[in-house]
Design an enzyme around this catalytic site. Structure first.
Site, short mmCIF file in Angstrom:
data_model
loop_
_atom_site.label_atom_id
_atom_site.label_comp_id
_atom_site.label_asym_id
_atom_site.label_seq_id
_atom_site.Cartn_x
_atom_site.Cartn_y
_atom_site.Cartn_z
N ASP A 45 0.82 -1.21 0.00
CA ASP A 45 0.00 0.00 0.00
C ASP A 45 0.86 1.27 0.00
O ASP A 45 2.04 1.24 0.40
CB ASP A 45 -0.90 0.04 1.24
CG ASP A 45 -2.03 -0.97 1.18
OD1 ASP A 45 -2.06 -1.77 0.22
OD2 ASP A 45 -2.88 -0.97 2.09
N HIS A 189 3.86 -2.24 3.25
CA HIS A 189 3.88 -0.86 2.76
C HIS A 189 5.23 -0.54 2.12
O HIS A 189 6.28 -0.80 2.73
CB HIS A 189 3.60 0.11 3.91
CG HIS A 189 2.25 -0.10 4.55
ND1 HIS A 189 2.03 -1.11 5.46
CD2 HIS A 189 1.08 0.57 4.39
CE1 HIS A 189 0.75 -1.06 5.84
NE2 HIS A 189 0.16 -0.05 5.21
#
Length: 465
Positions: A45, A189
């Site tokens: 993400d 991430h």
């Protein structure tokens, strides 16, 4: 003032908290986990990031691993070369809004604009759009899951706090390795510039990920894109099924399926099959009138039974995609026959079901179940029959696209009946060898409102088909 605050609480609960709870706990309208034994999904993400995303792509390429990137539109717009590289190297690109802002804090039209804006960036750079979407922090609102417009909302089955540098690469690797198994959807991430994250945190993630990929290689586990993991079909296709349906019907279906999820959880109903189950079941004490089952055996008040329930989500899927009533009926017959052995297998190996006398359901079936071994009995007049009639007719009107028309045309046959099968009959017919198929033809369950289709029309027309 107090009234205003109360209304604000109600609205926020309906708009934000309940949808978030339902999607996280029950997985309603979202994809969280796959069923593969040897494949898992790495998802990233907040990127692309000019420092860490290139290193991540190099690492994935070294191990021939595929991943899914949920990109923030504004970051993708700044670094189109990274977006193109993701696409060229075979990774899946999804949407993570144009700016990293919670959907709870935005109006539905704003969320749609964020998604469209990000998809336009992706399409402009790669030449292709995307149907995959992960809302920031995995937080959805009511409109996200009630009207997805074909979007496939993807959450995760495991996350590790990798946005915090204080965890350290070693501890992060340990956390990740504990979750390394087939079907897992891992949240990581590749950018540390969002609210609450540490800018240097992705460096620890890269170190831990290298260790994870080495171990995965040793265990012959493979990292794949999420569309590969869940195999493109189903699970999140309700949006296309709802196309052309009015907002009232959509809301009604959403509420009904939500109720069913809560009911299954509260009363601990178990699925008959691990994949695409048509039935759920639970052990109960029989409270109805005495039933002469067969060979002089009786089902009496107080006897332990297995109560069956249809999966309404599956019924809605079948009803929405069926070309005709006969087509729907044939689909139901095939599923019921295929899953009855699953039921038998599951009951044989479930110690909690020892001593049950019969499998039982209330249904609007007119003919047909007896060919599978069920007996059909009239429900005695009274409150239970009246309440069951109202409930099943309402269910049928919700689940089937032409439910109301069918109810009006076939009032005389839309009557709930009791269907029963002695437990030893179920085992004798369907528990052969060590069939993996064991229990789903318990079919015609409490929710068999739509199953009127299965037998009301099919017996008259299937023979000619």
């Amino acid at each position: 003032m107090q009234t205003l605050l109360l209304w604000m609480f109600y609205i926020s609960t309906f708009y934000a908290f309940i949808p978030a709870l339902v999607s996280r706990i029950f997985g309603f309208r979202v994809f969280r986990r796959g069923k593969s034994e040897q494949e898992f999904a790495l998802t990233f993400d907040d990127g692309p990031d000019p420092v860490y995303t290139p290193q991540l792509l190099d690492l994935l390429k070294r191990f021939d691993a595929k991943a899914t990137f949920f990109v923030v539109g504004i970051n993708a717009e700044k670094h189109p070369e990274l977006l193109k590289r993701m696409h060229d190297e075979g990774h899946l690109i999804g949407i993570h809004n144009y700016v990293h802002k919670s959907n709870w804090l935005m109006r539905p039209v704003t969320v749609r604009r964020q998604i469209a804006q990000t998809e336009e960036v992706i399409r402009r750079v790669t030449g292709k759009g995307t149907t995959f979407y992960r809302p920031p922090w995995g937080i959805v609102n009511f409109f996200d899951i009630s009207k997805t417009n074909g979007r496939r909302i993807v959450l995760w089955s495991s996350m590790f706090g990798d946005w915090k540098a204080s965890i350290g690469a070693k501890q992060l690797a340990e956390r990740m390795l504990k979750k390394l198994r087939g079907g897992e959807v891992m949240l990581l991430h590749d950018c540390g510039t969002t609210l609450g994250a540490d800018e240097e945190a992705p460096q620890n993630m890269l170190i831990a990920l290298e260790k994870l990929l080495m171990v995965a290689q040793e265990r012959q586990l493979r990292s794949v894109r999420v569309d590969t993991l869940f195999g493109q079909p189903v699970l999140i296709s309700a949006a296309s099924e709802m196309a052309g349906t009015g907002w009232f019907k959509k809301t009604l279906v959403f509420g009904w399926l939500l109720y069913e999820r809560l009911f299954h959880t509260l009363f601990r109903l178990r699925p008959v099959s691990k994949e695409d189950t048509i039935f759920y079941y639970r052990r109960r004490t029989y409270r109805g009138p005495n039933v002469n089952m067969e060979n002089g055996r009786w089902l009496k008040k107080g006897d332990p039974i297995v109560e069956l329930h249809f999966d309404n989500k599956m019924l809605f899927h079948l009803g929405s995609t069926a070309k005709s009533m006969v087509h729907l009926a044939i689909q139901l017959i095939r599923i019921v026959k295929r899953q009855l052995p699953d039921l038998a297998h599951q009951l044989v190996h479930d110690s909690g079901m020892n001593g049950v006398k019969a499998v039982y359901a209330v249904s609007m079936i007119n003919r047909g179940p007896e060919k599978l071994g069920f007996q059909i009995q009239e429900l005695p007049k009274g409150l239970f029959k009246g309440a069951s009639t109202i409930y099943l007719k309402l269910l049928f009107s919700v689940i089937h696209p032409s439910g109301l028309e069918q109810l009006n045309e076939k009032k005389e046959v839309m009557v709930p009946k009791l269907i029963v099968m002695p437990i030893d009959t179920l085992f004798a017919r369907f528990h052969q060898r060590e069939a993996y198929q064991a229990d789903s033809a318990l079919g015609q369950t409490n929710q068999l409102g739509a199953a009127h289709v299965l037998h009301g029309e099919v017996n008259d027309e299937v023979s000619s088909i």
